[in-house]
Every structure is written in C-alpha cells, then in structure tokens.
Write a protein that holds these residues in place. Structure first.
Motif, short mmCIF file in Angstrom:
data_model
loop_
_atom_site.label_atom_id
_atom_site.label_comp_id
_atom_site.label_asym_id
_atom_site.label_seq_id
_atom_site.Cartn_x
_atom_site.Cartn_y
_atom_site.Cartn_z
N THR A 494 0.73 -1.17 0.01
CA THR A 494 0.01 0.01 0.01
C THR A 494 0.90 1.16 -0.16
O THR A 494 1.82 1.52 0.81
CB THR A 494 -0.88 -0.18 1.15
OG1 THR A 494 0.23 0.10 2.54
CG2 THR A 494 -1.79 -1.22 1.44
N CYS A 511 -11.36 -0.59 5.31
CA CYS A 511 -10.32 -1.45 5.86
C CYS A 511 -10.76 -2.52 6.61
O CYS A 511 -11.17 -2.20 7.74
CB CYS A 511 -9.11 -0.67 6.38
SG CYS A 511 -7.95 -1.97 6.82
N LYS A 556 -0.52 4.08 9.24
CA LYS A 556 -0.95 2.79 8.92
C LYS A 556 -0.05 1.93 9.64
O LYS A 556 1.05 1.85 9.52
CB LYS A 556 -0.88 2.68 7.23
CG LYS A 556 -1.34 1.35 6.91
CD LYS A 556 -0.99 0.83 5.71
CE LYS A 556 -0.92 -0.72 5.52
NZ LYS A 556 -0.45 -1.37 4.48
N CYS A 561 -2.18 -5.88 8.09
CA CYS A 561 -2.65 -5.63 6.72
C CYS A 561 -3.00 -6.85 5.89
O CYS A 561 -1.78 -7.54 5.87
CB CYS A 561 -1.87 -4.48 5.97
SG CYS A 561 -1.96 -4.18 4.40
N LEU A 562 -3.95 -6.85 5.16
CA LEU A 562 -4.16 -8.16 4.14
C LEU A 562 -3.69 -7.93 2.86
O LEU A 562 -3.65 -8.82 2.08
CB LEU A 562 -5.72 -8.64 4.22
CG LEU A 562 -6.23 -8.64 5.49
CD1 LEU A 562 -7.81 -8.93 5.36
CD2 LEU A 562 -5.83 -10.20 6.21
N HIS A 563 -3.38 -6.65 2.53
CA HIS A 563 -2.82 -6.54 1.13
C HIS A 563 -4.12 -6.59 0.39
O HIS A 563 -3.63 -7.14 -1.05
CB HIS A 563 -1.31 -6.92 0.75
CG HIS A 563 -0.38 -6.64 1.69
ND1 HIS A 563 0.62 -5.87 1.48
CD2 HIS A 563 -0.18 -6.98 3.01
CE1 HIS A 563 1.64 -5.60 2.30
NE2 HIS A 563 1.03 -6.21 3.52
N CYS A 564 -4.98 -6.60 0.76
CA CYS A 564 -6.22 -6.66 -0.01
C CYS A 564 -6.57 -5.69 -0.89
O CYS A 564 -7.23 -5.77 -2.01
CB CYS A 564 -7.56 -7.04 0.97
SG CYS A 564 -7.92 -5.38 1.95
N GLY A 565 -5.86 -4.46 -0.94
CA GLY A 565 -6.00 -3.50 -1.86
C GLY A 565 -7.59 -2.81 -1.68
O GLY A 565 -7.91 -1.81 -2.74
N CYS A 567 -8.51 -0.47 0.35
CA CYS A 567 -8.20 0.79 0.39
C CYS A 567 -7.95 1.49 -0.95
O CYS A 567 -8.45 2.56 -1.06
CB CYS A 567 -7.02 1.10 1.41
SG CYS A 567 -5.49 0.08 1.01
S1 SF4 Z 1 -4.68 -3.47 1.71
FE1 SF4 Z 1 -6.67 -4.10 2.88
S2 SF4 Z 1 -5.53 -4.48 4.93
FE2 SF4 Z 1 -4.28 -3.32 3.86
S3 SF4 Z 1 -4.69 -1.23 4.36
FE3 SF4 Z 1 -5.68 -1.54 2.56
S4 SF4 Z 1 -7.77 -2.12 3.17
FE4 SF4 Z 1 -6.60 -2.35 4.70
#
Ligand code: SF4
Ligand code: FAD
Ligand code: TPP
Ligand code: SF4
Ligand code: SF4
Ligand code: MG
Lengths: 593, 351
Positions: A494, A511, A556, A561-565, A567
């Motif tokens: 991120t 998030c 942050k 963080c799941l790196h789910c993107g 955000c």
């Molecule tokens: S990548 Fe996912 S878990 Fe990480 S900050 Fe963004 S929303 Fe949150």
C-alpha cells in the motif's frame, strides 16, 4: 513521528515478512504467484537464484519464514511456503537451458573450497560463472555435505541432491571428491587467491556417564550412525532403541531406527516437550510413526551385562525458573526411571572441529576452538581465508549456509577486484504499480479465511518398510494452487500519496483490519495507542505520511494488513495505490562492486 | 467502490460489546456507492453507534426512500429489518411501522432530494407529530442518484460541476425541524465521525422525533471548488457549537472538562448527554435562541454543527394518541378485533 521513507529498501522489505525472515531473502510471494499461475519453472528459477537448492530446501528447510508469515497473525497457520517451493521443483520442466553457462573465459583467479556442503557450493555457484576457477574438495565421494550424509533419504532422496548439486558443478566447477584436506598450511602453499572453509560441524557430542565404555558396542553417536546408514554401511539396529536428545538429529535417528528393525523406539529428552530443539513438524512426524517422546529425564547410567547394553537409567528433573526467567533443570525428587533397550543413539549435540587447520597457519581461533570470523564479510584473521556455513559460527542449517555462501562470494569478488569488502552492496529493489483496471489488479486480492492444506504422506506401513522411500509425497498441482491462494501477497504494498488525499475516510471505513488512521501526529509510543486499533506488535512498523490539508497525518499499522487493496479500490482519488515491491539480494558480480 | 466483499478477517484486538458482537458484526453488504462517498462514512458512523450501544440488530428497523442515501441501509446493520420505500415516502412508512410496533428502534434514512423536495410534506408531518425515530438526512445538496442536479438544500450561489450557479433559495432542514417541533435536532458532517457517532447514539436514546442533518459530500457531482457542500468547504466553514459525550445507563459520571463548560442533559432513559461547550453563548435547551443563532451564523456563511436542540422531557406520538403500550403483533385476535358488538357500542357512542 517522522514521515516514513518508503524508498529505503529496508522499509517494504520488512513488510514482506517471509522474505525478511528468510536468511537468503528469497522473494517468496513472487514465486508463490508463479506457482499459482502454473509457471513452475519460473518459480523454480527465482528460488534457485536466491537459495540454490529449491528441491532440497522444499523438503528440508528449517523454514524460518513460516513462523514469520503474516497469515499466522491473521489466521493461525502460515502459508506452506516451504512445501510450495518443492512444488516448483517437482513440476518444473527441464531448466538446464535456463542455468548460467560456464564462463568461456577464466579471470585467472583460483578459489579453493573445503567441503562440498551448501555453503561452499553456493560460493562456487556465485563465482564460477564470473570466470573464477573454483576447486571444491570433499573427503566424501559425492557432493552435498550433510545434506547427503546426514539427512535421511526418506526425507530427501539422492536424486534431488544429485540434480541440484550438479547444477552447481556443471557451471565449470572442479569437484575433487574423496579428497580430504589434511593441512591448511599445505593448502595455503598452493597459492589460491582465496580459500573457503565450508567443512561444517562434523563432530557429534558424546555422553560420558557410567557404563559408556563397557556398553560401547551398542552405543552410537547419532550423526556418525546416520552417515553410516546413508553410506549403506549399517542396515539394522536392535528391536528396542533409545534415542537421547531432542533436536533434529534425534528425530532423524529415531525415524531411521524405526525403519531398520527398531520396533520399540523411544526418544528421551532432558527438557520439556515445548523446549525441544526439534521443529514442531519433526515431532509430529515422529509421533505419526509411533515414536513416544519422554521428557524431563536426564541419562544417569548405561546398564550392561557381559559387555552388552541392557538399558538406561534416568533421573527425573523438573524445570525451575529464576528471577530473570531463566530455566534450570533441577532433580524432581522422584524415583529414577529405567528403560530397557538393545541400542542407544546419542544425539545430544554437534560440534565444530578443525583438526586439519594448524593453529599457526595465520588463522586465529577463540578459547572455544572456533575461528574468529567477521559477521559481515565472513573473513577470518587470514585475509585470504573465509568461513561459511556450520564452520563459521557453529551448526545451523542449510538455508543459513546458503546465505553465508552468497556473502562469502561477494567478499571474495570484491577483494579480488581490489575493493573494500566491508562495503556491502545494497539489494536491488523495484516498485511497480499493479493496477490493471478499475477493480483489477495484477494479483488476486480477494482474501478469505482458508486453513492450511496438509501435504499428502505415504502410508505408515509402506513408509516404515524402507529407509529410502520418501515419506512426504508433496502437494499435487490442485492442492498447490489452493495453498498458493492463501498467500496474502505481502509484497504488493500500500503506497500513500498525501497530496492526492481528500481525507474522505473511505479507506478507513473499508479496511477490514482497521489498519488506517488519520490523526494528529505524536511520538511513536503515544501514536501506537491512538490508532483505530492499538498497534501493539512493536516488531511491525507504522507507516506515517504528512502533508494532508487538515494538518493531520495518515498512520498505517503494517502489522495485520491483508494487502487486499480495498483501500486503493475505495479511494476516490487514487491516493492509495498497490505497488509490487521486488527485492533481490545483490550477489557476487559487477552489481556488488 | 469495490466489488469485493470485505474479508471476514478482522483485527485480533477488535473489541466486543456487551452482547458479544464486534463492530464488524454490524456491517452489511458491500457498498455500491461511488468510492469516497460521504454516505458511506455515515453508514460507518451508524455501525459504530449501534456497536457502542450494544444494540440487538433485530430490534432495529431501517426505513428509507429513494436516492443514493436511501440505498445505504443495505450497507449497514445487515441483520436488522429494512424497508426501502418510495421516493419521499420514508416518513409515512416509518410512522405506520412505528404505530404498529412501538418497540423497535426506527432509523429513517433519507436524502436532501428525498426529504426536501418530493418528500418535503412527509418530512414535515412526521416531525410535527413527534414520531419516535432517528431521522437522518444525508445531505449532499444534489440528487446524487440521478447524476447531480441541484437539490432544494443547495445553497444559493453554489456552483454545479458543470459551472452553473444555483439561483434558488435553499431549504435549511435543521431550521424547519426546529420550527416544526422536533425534540432532538443536530447537524453534523460525514467527515467528522468523532462528532457524528455520539450524535447518532444520543438520537437513538432520545424519545421523540430526533432529526440529524448530516452534510455528506457527493464525491462524484458536488465536491468541486465553488460547491458549498464539498469536503473542503464544509471543513473550512464548520462552526461546531459543542462536543457531545453520551454516558449510557447510570454509571457514575466523571466529567473532566473545565467546570462551567459542560452542560449535562439526562434523557428519559437515564442516558446522560455531556455537552462540552465550544461556543459559550450557545444553549441547546433553548429552541428560540437556537433558531436565531442558526440564522445569524448562516448569514455569516458558517455551517453550525453539533447538538443544536434537545428536549429531554419530550413526548412522542404514542403518548399523544394514548395508544396501547403493547406492539400490535403481540396482541391476540380478541384484543385486535373485539367483535361487532363492541363496534356497535363505539359507533353508538359517536352518534
Ligand atoms: S490493503 Fe486491505 S488490509 Fe491493508 S490497509 Fe488496505 S484495506 Fe486495509
Ligand atoms: C541429522 C541432521 C539432520 C539435519 N537436517 C537438516 C534439515 O532438515 N534441514 C536443514 O536445513 N538442515 C539440516 N541439518 C543441518 C545441515 O545439514 C547443515 O547445517 C548444513 O549441511 C551445513 O552446511 P555446510 O555447507 O556448512 O557444511 P556440511 O553440509 O556440513 O558439509 C561439510 C562438508 O565438508 C566436508 N569436509 C569436512 N572437513 C573436510 C576436510 N578437511 N577436507 C575435505 N572435506 C571436508 C565434509 O565431508 C562435508 O561433506 C541437519 C543436520 C544433521 C546432523
Ligand atoms: C417518484 C420519483 N420521482 C423521481 C425519481 C427519480 N429520483 C431518483 S433519486 C432522486 C433524487 C435523490 O436525491 P437525494 O434524496 O438527495 O439522494 P442522493 O442520491 O443525493 O443521496 C430522484 C429525483 C424517483 N425515483 N421517483
Ligand atoms: S502471506 Fe505470503 S507474502 Fe505474506 S508472509 Fe506469508 S507467504 Fe509471505
Ligand atoms: S480513501 Fe483516499 S482520499 Fe479518502 S481518505 Fe483514504 S486515501 Fe484519502
Ligand atoms: Mg442528495
């Protein structure tokens, strides 16, 4: 807090927990994605570049990456990083054509490497393609070191060792098998430009308690016994076997004994179960093969009758902790325990020994008989002599030996180019945007709870009937795909741009892990408490950015963080972006100079 | 926006409330609004408020009209009841539901188009009747769903995305709510959850008609320079009169603000509202003064936010009508339909 400098190579590297924890800094998520894409050969080559022995390590690595894996912090079980590495090795096509070619011209520098274990072989792999003349000596006929002589075949078949040691030797490396070096002085006299000592930690500790001498015929030093098994010199053992010790060697001893006729095999350990040095999965493997582990028992005496071992007497101990929390084993005050047995395997530790290095050869040793070796350059007090692997700082494991090997190669390459070897090269990093469409990324960002998949095993009966039959069968491609899907892609980072942010809070709300907070700045201790979810894991950094219109900062917590993107998907202005961070350690060669 | 459902994973230290739910348990399906929409922030604030109040989801009825704002009940409190009604008709559906089952918490969610244009009459009557509800208008000054036409709350002189200036006078819903006798009136901003969440909590605890006008910037059609409902404009012109702390139950109250600066208001259920004064001359107990204050500051171009008026002794429609205290669905047939003889008696008494 000061704004985070995300361009420092160390910052995102730390976020890729597995790669950070890997001594050789293997780009784990990159190869896992390639496995998911069915590109096994590419996945293999990424590994090969970093860790030289993907097929071997995919079966035997101590896997420091797994306890570090982010999935542990958000679910429980880590991604099966190690066994996925094996998948790359198992399903790759012929990769010979992708290997570097032996250098057509030599650079005139000669390197002697003592021992053909992973440390020396890594040095040779890094230096030979650069034109160095590498000569590897080993007392054993075949290359591989303890990977070949100690690790039982049912965990690591010879074919895998042959393949991967050959990839190195085929680079134009000269291998002198069956040649033990007896004198460092003599070797120095041969005028090599550099000498690498990768001779390992070859001596098994003995146990000097009453009865040791009398019952000697049935008491074996674990690592000597294991190498004799490897060399096909030993084919049987008694029905009742006691293995003394709680480390990896003990686990390999007991499982080997089960396959060579041991019916009642038990492991007896001084410490408690949790403090044992063996990895949890090794203990599980032993348990699966019907081997009990007895804890808090200290061997006191070998019982014997007419020169034949009949049993071992143990004293019961318990753990006590002093004010500083240090553990001490004290007598439990209970009656001694005696186990009857036919053979004992002593696996209570491993030591270095350098009988072949004369103490006046210009190499300083410390009071414990260990060479004085620089922790960064691996140079000894003799400028031409370097140590790596178990020989450098005592017994560790293969991946550390590989990591040492790369560093030794860098030192030698720099030294022989007249450079200061204390100046270490920075890793090469790349940060690349991963956006492919409005809601489309180059990686699978849909994250779900998904428990670790088990690696299929050979059934116990057939596994125990052969000392060579490999127990683990490896993931099949479908299981591999499923397991690869558990990786959170921690290398897709991120990246925040304050000038774009309109402070709409959308990222904060979406998030799932409450990673993002917009708040007033403060000292780190204070800030950590004030985040949306308190950031209590101090080993993980807080990413801070300033320059927002309201004067607040974006903070942050990288921890979970799941790196789910999400955000980045939810941000209306693209202030969050997902960028792939690719880091490769700089190996020997022009880039390191 | 995103098509992905939020992963079920949550932060390991995510707290649980008194009834064992985490904040995440009050979420619902993934929002389909534009990324960055103020309405999504309001949904998040409602989730937060419901979590903090330990509300049982099945005790809430979310009722809305039509518009982006009216779509949002799908994105919060997924385990609650919901009714997405017709454009501007949320107040009448809510009133009916409330009359039938007085035990639920009624959350009316509407937009400025929904409430200040087509539903203006419904808005007015629900408030003047004192329906026990929380009426939230997610006010962006445009018809978001139909692509950004000015709504009736758009300020005169505000510029549209296409560059056209609004020439009509605007309706200030807060002033009208005060005038119509709403007993809890507040204004807030989607971009300030620290203000909004306590206001929603207090409104839920309030008996009577509670109205909250939440300025909620439309990221797609009304967040440009020249708009008076953009994030930046609202931040720059926001005049908070007080900050609210909601103390639930009868826990000992320790207030650590400077003495004389805090007004405490006890609501009928024992909830204490601690209002830390930001503007000294502001008294949220004085309806007339509040109306004056609002007009004065509006003339200065300021957007007054905070808890603007509260009457903690308020009555609601049920007490005015003297209705039965049991929800209709808990009455048996004999009570609901006492028979033709009783009907005759009633009719006779009216002749
Ligand atoms: S990548 Fe996912 S878990 Fe990480 S900050 Fe963004 S929303 Fe949150
Ligand atoms: C039973 C057992 C099981 C293990 N299991 C694992 C495992 O599962 N995973 C893991 O990561 N690690 C494991 N290890 C540890 C791992 O094998 C070693 O850490 C690793 O092999 C060390 O590599 P190295 O290059 O330092 O030297 P080694 O692999 O020890 O190789 C040293 C080589 O040098 C040769 N040599 C020594 N002296 C001379 C001389 N004077 N002249 C010529 N040749 C010489 C030796 O013959 C040997 O071949 C295990 C160790 C043991 C004992
Ligand atoms: C009876 C009727 N008239 C007109 C419309 C068209 N329409 C849909 S949403 C809307 C305005 C919504 O504005 P607002 O309540 O402010 O919601 P927002 O989308 O801005 O949140 C209109 C006019 C309709 N759906 N029904
Ligand atoms: S989830 Fe994947 S990238 Fe992250 S630490 Fe684990 S293996 Fe590495
Ligand atoms: S979603 Fe984007 S614009 Fe909105 S607060 Fe987050 S980073 Fe800023
Ligand atoms: Mg609107």
């Amino acid at each position: 807090m000061k704004p985070t400098d995300i361009s420092a190579p160390g910052y995102f590297h730390k976020v890729v927990d597995c790669q950070w924890a890997c001594p050789a800094h293997t780009p784990v998520p990159e190869y896992i994605r390639l496995i998911a894409a069915g590109r096994y050969g590419d996945a293999y080559m990424i590994n090969w570049k970093s860790n030289v022995f993907p097929g071997i390590l995919g079966r035997t690595c101590d896997r420091p990456c797994e306890p570090a894996c982010r999935r542990v912090r958000v679910e429980e079980e880590p991604v099966a990083i190690c066994r996925l590495k094996r998948v790359a090795a198992d399903y790759k096509d012929d990769v010979k054509g992708r290997m570097p070619q032996p250098s057509p011209t030599k650079n005139g520098k000669r390197i002697a490497l003592v021992g053909a274990g992973p440390a020396s072989l890594t040095v040779a792999r890094d230096l030979a393609p650069l034109g160095y003349d590498c000569v590897v000596f080993d007392g054993d006929k075949h290359a591989g070191g303890m990977m070949r002589t100690q690790i039982p075949k049912f965990r690591l078949p010879d074919s895998v060792i042959d393949e991967e040691t050959n990839y190195v030797l085929d680079l134009g490396v000269e291998f002198r098998g069956g040649t033990r070096i007896d004198s460092m002085k003599a070797l120095l006299a041969e005028d090599y430009d550099a000498i690498v000592v990768g001779s390992g930690a070859p001596r098994g500790r003995d146990l000097d308690i009453p009865g040791r001498k009398e019952a000697a015929a049935n008491i074996h030093i674990g690592i000597d016994w294991l190498s004799s098994v490897s060399f096909d010199h030993i084919h049987t053992i008694g029905k009742r076997v006691i293995v003394l010790g709680g480390g990896n060697t003990a686990m390999d001893c007991c499982r080997s004994a089960r396959r060579l006729g041991g019916e009642d095999v038990k492991v007896v350990v001084r410490s408690g179960f949790d403090e044992m040095k063996a990895s949890p999965w090794e203990k599980e493997d032993a348990a699966r093969e019907g081997i009990p582990i007895h804890n808090f028992l200290v061997p006191k005496e070998f019982l014997h009758d007419g020169g034949k071992l009949t049993g071992v007497v143990f004293e019961k101990v318990k753990a006590e902790y002093d004010a500083k929390g240090r553990r001490k084993l004290v007598p439990a005050g209970e009656p001694d325990v005696t186990f009857a047995c036919d053979d004992v395997l002593v696996a209570v530790g491993q030591e270095n020994a350098f009988p072949w290095i004369e103490r006046d050869a210009g190499i300083d040793f410390d009071e414990w008989g260990m060479p004085k070796v620089d922790k960064v350059t691996f140079q000894s007090s003799h400028p031409k002599v370097f140590f790596g692997g178990d020989a450098a700082f005592g017994p560790k494991n293969i991946i550390w030996a590989v990591a040492h090997g790369h560093e030794v190669a860098v030192s030698i390459d720099k030294m022989l180019h007249g450079e200061n070897i204390a100046d270490r090269p920075l890793p090469a990093v790349q940060v690349v945007n991963q956006k492919m469409g409005i809601h489309e990324w180059s990686y699978k960002n849909e994250v779900m709870p998904d428990e670790r998949y088990a690696v299929p095993h050979r059934d116990n009966a057939s596994a125990l009937s052969s000392i060579k039959a490999e127990v683990e069968l490896g993931f099949d491609p479908n299981l591999a795909l499923a397991e690869a899907g558990r990786c959170l892609n921690c290398d897709v980072e991120t990246v925040f741009s304050a000038p774009l942010c309109i402070e709409c809070d959308a990222c904060v709300d979406v998030c799932p892990m409450d990673c993002i907070t917009f708040t007033d700045n403060g000292e780190e201790d204070d800030l950590r408490q004030r985040l949306r979810a308190p950031a209590l894991n101090l080993t993980q950094d807080i990413y801070v950015a300033d320059g927002l219109k309201t004067g607040r900062i974006m903070a942050k917590d990288e921890d979970v963080c799941l790196h789910c993107g999400l955000c980045a998907e939810r941000c209306p202005t693209g202030a969050w972006d997902m960028n792939k961070f690719f880091l490769e350690v700089t190996h020997a060669g022009p880039a390191c100079r | 926006m995103t098509y992905l459902a939020k992963p079920k994973f949550h932060h390991p230290s995510l707290p649980k409330n008194a009834i064992g739910f985490t904040r995440r348990d009050y979420e619902a399906s993934t929002s389909t609004l534009c990324a960055g929409c103020g309405h999504d922030s309001i949904s998040a604030a409602i989730i937060e408020a419901a979590f903090e109040l330990s509300i049982e989801p099945h005790r809430v009825a979310k009722i809305s009209g039509i518009g982006c704002s009216s779509k949002t009940p799908d994105y919060f409190l997924g385990a609650s009841h919901g009714f997405n009604s017709v454009h501007g008709r949320m107040p009448s559906v809510l009133t009916g539901a409330n009359l039938a089952n007085r035990d639920l918490i009624y959350l009316g969610v509407s937009g400025d188009g929904d409430s200040a244009s087509i539903g203006f009459g419904q808005f007015a009557h629900a408030l003047r009747r004192g329906v026990n509800m929380v009426y939230i208008v997610e006010n962006n000054g445009v018809y978001g769903l139909t692509k950004g036409q000015f709504s009736a709350t758009a300020d005169r002189g505000s510029k549209s995305k296409k560059g056209v200036f609004n020439t009509d006078n605007s309706i200030d819903l807060v002033s009208i709510a005060l005038q119509l006798g709403a007993t809890f009136v507040a204004r807030s901003f989607s971009g300030d959850k620290s203000q909004l969440v306590p206001l929603i909590k207090a409104a839920i605890q309030h008996r009577g008609a509670a109205f909250i006008d939440v300025i909620s910037p439309c990221i797609a059609f009304n967040n440009h320079a020249g708009s008076t409902k953009s994030l930046e404009y609202v931040r720059a012109h926001n005049e908070a009169v007080n900050a609210l702390d909601v103390m639930i139950g009868r826990d000992p109250i320790t207030v650590n603000y400077a003495p004389g600066k805090v007004v405490s208001v006890t609501q009928h259920d024992g909830t204490v509202l601690n209002l830390r004064k930001i503007n000294d001359e502001y008294d949220p107990g004085d309806r007339l003064a509040a109306m004056n204050f609002l007009q004065k500051h509006a003339a200065l171009g300021q957007i007054v936010t905070g808890l603007l008026y509260v009457d903690s002794e308020a009555d609601d429609l049920h007490s005015n009508f003297n209705t039965v205290s049991t929800p209709l669905n808990q009455l048996d047939t004999a009570a609901l339909c006492p028979g033709s003889v009783t009907l005759e008696t009633i009719n006779d008494s009216l002749r």
